[in-house]
Design an enzyme around this catalytic site. Structure first.
Site, PDB file in Angstrom:
ATOM      1  N   ASP A  16     -11.228  52.547  71.227  1.00 42.13           N
ATOM      2  CA  ASP A  16     -10.214  51.626  70.753  1.00 42.13           C
ATOM      3  C   ASP A  16     -11.276  50.144  70.831  1.00 42.13           C
ATOM      4  OD1 ASP A  16      -8.064  49.946  70.226  1.00 42.13           O
ATOM      5  OD2 ASP A  16      -7.786  49.456  72.500  1.00 42.13           O
ATOM      6  N   SER A  17     -10.630  49.361  70.279  1.00 41.12           N
ATOM      7  CA  SER A  17     -11.281  48.206  70.270  1.00 41.12           C
ATOM      8  C   SER A  17     -11.490  47.406  71.619  1.00 41.12           C
ATOM      9  CB  SER A  17     -10.788  47.144  69.286  1.00 41.12           C
ATOM     10  OG  SER A  17      -9.285  46.803  69.715  1.00 41.12           O
ATOM     11  N   TYR A  48     -10.530  43.484  66.970  1.00 48.51           N
ATOM     12  CA  TYR A  48     -11.101  43.888  65.759  1.00 48.51           C
ATOM     13  C   TYR A  48      -9.997  43.350  64.768  1.00 48.51           C
ATOM     14  CZ  TYR A  48     -14.110  47.737  67.189  1.00 48.51           C
ATOM     15  OH  TYR A  48     -15.320  48.395  67.878  1.00 48.51           O
ATOM     16  N   GLY A  49      -8.484  42.890  65.130  1.00 55.32           N
ATOM     17  CA  GLY A  49      -7.768  42.683  64.473  1.00 55.32           C
ATOM     18  C   GLY A  49      -7.630  41.429  63.634  1.00 55.32           C
ATOM     19  N   CYS A  79      -6.718  52.736  68.101  1.00 57.01           N
ATOM     20  CA  CYS A  79      -6.740  51.325  67.672  1.00 57.01           C
ATOM     21  C   CYS A  79      -5.971  51.339  66.182  1.00 57.01           C
ATOM     22  CB  CYS A  79      -8.041  50.664  67.537  1.00 57.01           C
ATOM     23  SG  CYS A  79      -8.139  48.949  66.980  1.00 57.01           S
ATOM     24  N   ASN A  80      -4.922  50.734  66.227  1.00 58.01           N
ATOM     25  CA  ASN A  80      -3.970  50.615  64.950  1.00 58.01           C
ATOM     26  C   ASN A  80      -4.967  50.052  63.952  1.00 58.01           C
ATOM     27  OD1 ASN A  80      -0.729  51.319  65.175  1.00 58.01           O
ATOM     28  ND2 ASN A  80      -2.042  50.965  67.105  1.00 58.01           N
ATOM     29  N   THR A  81      -5.593  48.875  64.296  1.00 58.56           N
ATOM     30  CA  THR A  81      -6.595  48.336  63.270  1.00 58.56           C
ATOM     31  C   THR A  81      -7.535  49.216  62.546  1.00 58.56           C
ATOM     32  OG1 THR A  81      -5.992  46.164  64.528  1.00 58.56           O
ATOM     33  CG2 THR A  81      -8.213  46.121  62.955  1.00 58.56           C
ATOM     34  N   GLU A 158      -2.431  40.953  77.442  1.00 62.80           N
ATOM     35  CA  GLU A 158      -3.605  40.888  78.066  1.00 62.80           C
ATOM     36  C   GLU A 158      -3.504  39.909  79.596  1.00 62.80           C
ATOM     37  OE1 GLU A 158      -7.262  41.028  76.291  1.00 62.80           O
ATOM     38  OE2 GLU A 158      -6.820  42.788  75.415  1.00 62.80           O
ATOM     39  N   CYS A 192       0.452  48.382  67.154  1.00 67.82           N
ATOM     40  CA  CYS A 192      -0.644  47.974  67.965  1.00 67.82           C
ATOM     41  C   CYS A 192      -0.578  48.471  69.185  1.00 67.82           C
ATOM     42  CB  CYS A 192      -0.644  46.337  68.055  1.00 67.82           C
ATOM     43  SG  CYS A 192      -1.861  45.628  68.725  1.00 67.82           S
ATOM     44  N   THR A 193      -1.988  48.779  69.740  1.00 66.31           N
ATOM     45  CA  THR A 193      -2.072  49.323  71.154  1.00 66.31           C
ATOM     46  C   THR A 193      -1.526  48.417  72.200  1.00 66.31           C
ATOM     47  OG1 THR A 193      -4.060  48.147  71.264  1.00 66.31           O
ATOM     48  CG2 THR A 193      -4.224  50.315  70.638  1.00 66.31           C
ATOM     49  N   HIS A 194      -1.385  46.962  71.990  1.00 70.11           N
ATOM     50  CA  HIS A 194      -0.937  46.336  72.989  1.00 70.11           C
ATOM     51  C   HIS A 194       0.507  46.087  73.249  1.00 70.11           C
ATOM     52  CE1 HIS A 194      -5.290  45.240  73.262  1.00 70.11           C
ATOM     53  NE2 HIS A 194      -5.217  44.421  74.240  1.00 70.11           N
TER      54      HIS A 194
HETATM   55  N1  DGL Z   1      -6.300  47.757  69.353  1.00 69.14           N
HETATM   56  C1  DGL Z   1      -6.152  46.711  68.367  1.00 69.14           C
HETATM   57  C2  DGL Z   1      -4.812  47.309  67.356  1.00 69.14           C
HETATM   58  O1  DGL Z   1      -4.208  48.469  67.919  1.00 69.14           O
HETATM   59  C3  DGL Z   1      -5.620  45.557  68.967  1.00 69.14           C
HETATM   60  C4  DGL Z   1      -6.508  44.761  69.652  1.00 69.14           C
HETATM   61  C5  DGL Z   1      -7.582  44.061  68.663  1.00 69.14           C
HETATM   62  O2  DGL Z   1      -7.202  43.252  67.788  1.00 69.14           O
HETATM   63  O3  DGL Z   1      -8.688  44.612  68.434  1.00 69.14           O
HETATM   64  O4  DGL Z   1      -4.909  47.128  66.485  1.00 69.14           O
END
Ligand code: DGL
Length: 274
Positions: A16-17, A48-49, A79-81, A158, A192-194
């Protein structure tokens, strides 16, 4: 036989990012508890987003290579991004199967919706990519998908501000226009992971705005189930729990953040440079 045993013992790679992808590790440990897992968070370069697809692809190819160098048998792109912008490049660069977050999330949404009106929220890059819209359309061309980028939700999760007035205000600010665009949305995808950390507030605000029940789905469990499926008869079924080895490209705040996403404290992160 010898080779088969070697394959079974190889770890699953997850990246993941940052630390958000530990939600996927948590789901994976519940579904295939005997498997060893290597987790990589690119915490030096998160988020990353907000970055361009080209940069996300470059960073994520380096993450993939790190895992391949450790002889993983399967890669989960938590990571979804990354899943939304770079999955074809990752799959092309990998000799082992690569599972992304978008298709499992899309399928979960289609299984949950009654009226085929689906809302998707994610980072700017995920929403701009149109990946969820395409993935849902690939399974059901008649489904209506409305998407919204919610960049402030990552820092909120976070900070641990997941159920106070700020979380409510931000959720209303993002979900208001989404439900105004399609008041019939009955399923909301947390792309998104968060966002699973904000599931409660997002679900309640969605319900309030829609004035009907809204199913809230995310891809973490669906990805774990997809991994189980890919492993087929090959999962490592030894009795004891598998190892979890965590790596990160920066270690700042990991002790505080990681347990929030994993649901327990990892034994520690090794610092690596990609
Ligand atoms: N892990 C990213 C996602 O799931 C969220 C955090 C980021 O922007 O890197 O899109």
């Amino acid at each position: 036989m010898g080779q088969e045993r070697t394959y079974k013992r190889r770890p699953i790679g997850v990246f993941d990012s940052g630390v958000g992808g530990l939600t996927v590790v948590r789901a994976l440990r519940a579904v295939v508890p005997g498997e060893d897992i290597i987790y990589l968070g690119d915490t030096a370069r998160v988020p990353y987003g907000s970055k361009s697809p080209r940069t996300v692809e470059r960073y994520s190819l380096a993450c993939l290579q790190f895992l391949l160098d450790r002889e993983v048998k399967l890669v989960l792109v938590a990571c979804n991004t990354v899943s939304a912008t770079a999955l074809p490049a990752l799959a092309a660069a990998s000799a082992v199967p690569v599972i992304g977050a978008v298709d499992p999330g899309a399928q979960r949404a289609l299984a949950a919706t009654h009226n085929r009106h689906i809302g998707v929220i994610g980072t700017l890059a995920t929403v701009r990519s149109g990946a969820y819209v395409q993935a849902i359309a690939a399974h059901d061309a008649g489904a209506r998908v409305t998407a919204a980028a919610c960049p402030l939700l990552v820092p909120l999760a976070e900070e641990g501000w997941t159920d106070d007035e700020i979380a409510w205000l931000v959720a209303r600010r993002y979900l208001g226009p989404l439900f105004a665009a399609d008041p019939q949305i009955d399923t909301l995808v947390l792309g998104c992971t968060h966002y699973p950390l904000l599931r409660d507030v997002l679900g309640r605000v969605a319900h309030e705005l829609a004035a009907h029940d809204v199913a809230v789905v995310d891809s973490a469990t669906a990805m774990a189930e997809a991994a189980h499926h890919v492993l087929g008869s090959g999962p490592n079924r030894r009795g004891e729990p598998g190892r979890l080895d965590c790596f990160a490209t920066d270690t700042s705040r990991l002790d505080e953040l990681a347990p929030r996403f994993l649901g327990e404290s990892p034994t520690g992160f090794a610092l690596v440079d990609l």
